[in-house]
Motif scaffolding. Structure first.
Motif, PDB file in Angstrom:
ATOM      1  N   ASN A  84       0.811  -1.225   0.000  1.00  0.00           N
ATOM      2  CA  ASN A  84       0.000   0.000   0.000  1.00  0.00           C
ATOM      3  C   ASN A  84       0.839   1.266   0.000  1.00  0.00           C
ATOM      4  O   ASN A  84       0.308   2.351  -0.213  1.00  0.00           O
ATOM      5  CB  ASN A  84      -0.923   0.027   1.218  1.00  0.00           C
ATOM      6  N   VAL A  85       2.123   1.154   0.251  1.00  0.00           N
ATOM      7  CA  VAL A  85       2.974   2.342   0.290  1.00  0.00           C
ATOM      8  C   VAL A  85       3.639   2.618  -1.054  1.00  0.00           C
ATOM      9  O   VAL A  85       4.446   3.529  -1.172  1.00  0.00           O
ATOM     10  CB  VAL A  85       4.047   2.263   1.404  1.00  0.00           C
ATOM     11  N   ARG A 111      -9.265   7.755  -9.987  1.00  0.00           N
ATOM     12  CA  ARG A 111      -8.268   6.960  -9.270  1.00  0.00           C
ATOM     13  C   ARG A 111      -6.987   7.784  -9.081  1.00  0.00           C
ATOM     14  O   ARG A 111      -6.390   7.775  -8.003  1.00  0.00           O
ATOM     15  CB  ARG A 111      -7.979   5.670 -10.052  1.00  0.00           C
ATOM     16  N   ILE A 112      -6.582   8.488 -10.114  1.00  0.00           N
ATOM     17  CA  ILE A 112      -5.384   9.328 -10.022  1.00  0.00           C
ATOM     18  C   ILE A 112      -5.566  10.385  -8.931  1.00  0.00           C
ATOM     19  O   ILE A 112      -4.674  10.611  -8.113  1.00  0.00           O
ATOM     20  CB  ILE A 112      -5.067   9.993 -11.384  1.00  0.00           C
ATOM     21  N   VAL A 117      -4.132  12.383  -3.468  1.00  0.00           N
ATOM     22  CA  VAL A 117      -4.448  12.776  -2.092  1.00  0.00           C
ATOM     23  C   VAL A 117      -3.729  11.849  -1.109  1.00  0.00           C
ATOM     24  O   VAL A 117      -3.151  12.302  -0.112  1.00  0.00           O
ATOM     25  CB  VAL A 117      -5.978  12.744  -1.857  1.00  0.00           C
ATOM     26  N   LYS A 118      -3.737  10.567  -1.403  1.00  0.00           N
ATOM     27  CA  LYS A 118      -3.139   9.571  -0.507  1.00  0.00           C
ATOM     28  C   LYS A 118      -1.630   9.760  -0.356  1.00  0.00           C
ATOM     29  O   LYS A 118      -1.087   9.649   0.738  1.00  0.00           O
ATOM     30  CB  LYS A 118      -3.448   8.174  -1.047  1.00  0.00           C
ATOM     31  N   GLU A 125       7.946  10.671  -3.093  1.00  0.00           N
ATOM     32  CA  GLU A 125       8.543  10.004  -4.252  1.00  0.00           C
ATOM     33  C   GLU A 125       7.496   9.202  -5.032  1.00  0.00           C
ATOM     34  O   GLU A 125       7.564   9.096  -6.255  1.00  0.00           O
ATOM     35  CB  GLU A 125       9.723   9.106  -3.831  1.00  0.00           C
ATOM     36  N   GLU A 126       6.506   8.671  -4.339  1.00  0.00           N
ATOM     37  CA  GLU A 126       5.421   7.954  -5.012  1.00  0.00           C
ATOM     38  C   GLU A 126       4.454   8.955  -5.662  1.00  0.00           C
ATOM     39  O   GLU A 126       3.931   8.715  -6.746  1.00  0.00           O
ATOM     40  CB  GLU A 126       4.675   7.039  -4.038  1.00  0.00           C
ATOM     41  N   TYR A 127       4.238  10.069  -4.989  1.00  0.00           N
ATOM     42  CA  TYR A 127       3.407  11.139  -5.546  1.00  0.00           C
ATOM     43  C   TYR A 127       3.981  11.623  -6.867  1.00  0.00           C
ATOM     44  O   TYR A 127       3.249  11.851  -7.829  1.00  0.00           O
ATOM     45  CB  TYR A 127       3.314  12.296  -4.540  1.00  0.00           C
TER      46      TYR A 127
END
Length: 163
Positions: A84-85, A111-112, A117-118, A125-127
């Motif tokens: 999830n990360v 979804r994007i 937001v998440k 780095e995931e953002y």
């Protein structure tokens, strides 16, 4: 004047030949895309990049992540991050009717937004990967890719139609 007409005629013939060659060398058109399956396109992407760090999704995952019912599309391939990360995702969706494209893309955009937001403050780095996503259509196919190698996934997607 005769010399001018000959040069003009030669230029027109050369132009017509060039157009004919370009049209003949354009590879598969979108009409040939109907012969491909999402699995075929997904396999091409899997040959170009490693999908080992991802797990394959099913119809329930497609519904959960994108609110797309598997019965509403012709075929799909879905890979998501094993954790999830991580934001990594790959979806190749073949729609039944090209009129569905905007609706399906709108659901992917939702979804994007949710992933943005998440991850925005939690995992920068995931953002960044989400911000650099690939979302495109080719004939009846829609590609959605979030990955460090999304550009290579996109290239493999495009090449799947030029075989």
């Amino acid at each position: 004047m005769k010399q001018y007409n000959r040069k003009l005629a030669a230029a027109l013939v050369a132009f017509a030949l060039a157009i004919g060659l370009l049209a003949g060398c354009s590879g598969k058109g979108d009409g040939d895309a109907d012969k491909l399956s999402a699995a075929d396109v997904g396999e091409r992407i899997g040959q170009a990049v490693s999908l080992d760090g991802m797990k394959q999704g099913d119809a329930k995952k497609l519904q959960k992540l994108y609110h797309i019912d598997a019965g509403d599309v012709e075929d799909f391939v879905l890979y998501t991050a094993t954790s999830n990360v991580k934001a990594d995702e790959l979806a190749v969706i073949k729609i039944k009717d090209e009129n569905q494209a905007e609706s399906v893309k709108a659901k992917i955009l939702q979804r994007i937004d949710a992933q943005t937001v998440k991850f925005k403050d939690y995992r920068p780095e995931e953002y960044f990967l989400i911000e650099k996503h690939v979302l495109k259509t080719k004939g009846p196919f829609i590609l959605f890719a979030v990955s460090q190698v999304a550009d290579r996934m996109e290239r493999a997607f495009d090449e799947a139609f030029s075989l």
